[in-house]
Write an enzyme that holds these catalytic residues in place. Structure first.
Site, short mmCIF file in Angstrom:
data_model
loop_
_atom_site.label_atom_id
_atom_site.label_comp_id
_atom_site.label_asym_id
_atom_site.label_seq_id
_atom_site.Cartn_x
_atom_site.Cartn_y
_atom_site.Cartn_z
N PRO A 140 -4.88 -0.79 -7.29
CA PRO A 140 -4.45 0.33 -6.44
C PRO A 140 -4.52 0.03 -4.94
CG PRO A 140 -5.75 1.15 -8.27
CD PRO A 140 -5.82 -0.35 -8.34
N CYS A 141 -3.51 0.53 -4.23
CA CYS A 141 -3.38 0.28 -2.79
C CYS A 141 -4.05 1.33 -1.90
CB CYS A 141 -1.90 0.21 -2.42
SG CYS A 141 -0.99 -1.10 -3.25
N PRO A 142 -4.19 2.61 -2.32
CA PRO A 142 -4.69 3.63 -1.39
C PRO A 142 -5.99 3.30 -0.68
CG PRO A 142 -3.77 4.70 -3.32
CD PRO A 142 -3.75 3.22 -3.59
N PHE A 186 -6.79 0.80 0.88
CA PHE A 186 -6.56 -0.12 2.00
C PHE A 186 -5.34 0.23 2.85
CE2 PHE A 186 -8.17 -2.42 -1.76
CZ PHE A 186 -9.45 -2.71 -1.31
#
Length: 413
Positions: free
Chosen positions: A78-80, A82
């Protein structure tokens, strides 16, 4: 168990962008693990791979030990935690699985690791986090390296930077080189013209000349927010300059009833082309918004293929080996971690080997304290610092991640 020479387990596989690219690079999927039911359905609809659906960190969903010795452990966690547009909570975000994924190297012991994420992870905010990852990989017998790759360098008509981590055992790392750029990609107008003309829209040719740029980053969004659109305000302005209505996604291309000046919206099929899928090579399941999220959140297949080819060639020892130097992202973190004890600013400067101005030290320690426990001791007018525990979830049974994850599970994508 004995493994195929190019077997791969992919975690947080999404709708298959990285999976397709790795397949084209010669890897064979032993398992794909994905939380989202719609993305899992898309994977099953396109390939006869084994797909484990659920929380990747749940041992009842899959057992990493069953895949010991595979060629490649890969994923797009998951990206959120960063993303620049978010709060950049990093290790304290319940969605952060990057450190956990790195920790699986100790269990799976693959020949190579590939993890990708957003550009935000490359920022100074996460220098200590990155250094921790590299040091942990070193302790496990791997050489790790980060690189910011631009999707547009690999034929993808989109401004889509991705921050990629590759780690290999030293005997293979000597043969690894990052993929070279492949030249300028087609423009939005060039790649989408056939679809824009497919229902007889007379303004398609004129529109192509207006859309003579590559696309801004396509943002898939999350379940926390509303329907599909093409991104924040700046992206919408960029789309408008190319003659695209970014306030939503269309069900079909414009028809012959539209006048020449019509400003079209993109369809999910068009967005998939801008992400690097070829026409009709991948089928996305679900309703329109669900399909758009799957496509928009994907790792572009051509980028995954390029990196996959570089990893494959390293594993097959193609080319001329070269020595690789260890990367360094945060010398202050490294000095504190290697000491394991309290260090004064003077001692830190000595360990780092250069002067450290107070504002730099204060800023670095403030950032480190967001991902690590940081102990501070004052004595006789002197202050000293000691780096404590990494706050990230790496598999702890009692970590707060479990409760928060279960509470927010329906909104995580």
């Amino acid at each position: 168990m004995e493994q195929d020479s190019l077997s791969v387990v992919e975690i947080c596989a999404g709708a298959g962008g990285q999976a397709l690219g790795l397949e084209k690079a010669g890897f064979e999927h032993e398992l794909a693990v994905e939380l989202d039911a719609n993305a899992s359905a898309t994977l099953r609809a396109n390939r006869p791979w084994k797909v484990a659906e659920g929380d990747v960190a749940d041992s009842t969903v899959w057992n990493p030990e069953d895949h010991r010795g595979i060629a490649l452990l890969a994923g797009g966690v998951p990206c959120p935690p960063f993303t620049i547009a978010g709060k950049q909570l990093g290790a304290t975000d319940e969605r952060d699985l990057f450190a956990w994924a790195v920790e699986q190297v100790a269990v799976v012991q693959p020949r190579a690791l590939l993890l990708e994420n957003v550009r935000g992870l490359s920022m100074p905010r996460f220098a200590g986090y990155r250094q921790h990852v590299l040091d942990r990989l070193t302790s496990l017998g791997y050489m790790g390296e980060w690189k910011l790759l631009q999707a547009s360098d690999y034929g993808v008509p989109q401004l889509r930077p991705r921050f990629v981590l590759v780690a290999l055992k030293p005997e293979d790392a000597a043969y690894f080189t990052w993929p070279e750029p492949q030249g300028p990609p087609p423009t939005v107008g060039e790649i989408l013209l056939p679809l824009m003309k497919s229902r007889g829209w007379r303004g398609a040719d004129a529109w192509k000349h207006k859309a003579n740029k590559i696309a801004p980053t396509i943002v898939g969004g999350s379940k926390k927010h509303g329907g599909a659109d093409l991104g924040p305000t700046r992206a919408k302005r960029a789309w408008a300059e190319m003659g695209v209505d970014a306030l939503g996604v269309a069900d079909e291309p414009p028809g012959q009833e539209r006048d020449d000046e019509w400003i079209p919206k993109l369809t999910t099929e068009m967005v998939s082309l801008l992400q690097g899928w070829r026409p009709d090579e991948w089928h996305f399941t679900g309703r329109k918004t669900t399909r758009y999220r799957q496509i928009g959140n994907a790792f572009p297949p051509p980028v995954a293929e390029a990196v996959g080819n570089s990893i494959r060639m390293a594993l097959e020892h193609e080319g001329i080996p070269a020595e690789r130097a260890a990367s360094s992202h945060d010398p202050i973190y490294k000095a504190l971690r290697e000491s394991g004890d309290f260090l004064t600013p003077t001692q830190l400067q000595r360990a780092v080997g250069r002067p450290i101005e107070p504002p730099e030290l204060e800023r670095t320690l403030s950032l480190l304290s967001r991902d690590f426990d940081l102990d501070v001791r004052e004595s006789r007018g002197s202050i000293a610092y000691r780096l404590g525990t990494f706050k990230a979830f790496v598999g702890q049974d009692e970590h707060s991640r479990h409760e928060v994850f279960q509470k927010n599970r329906g909104r995580i994508s």
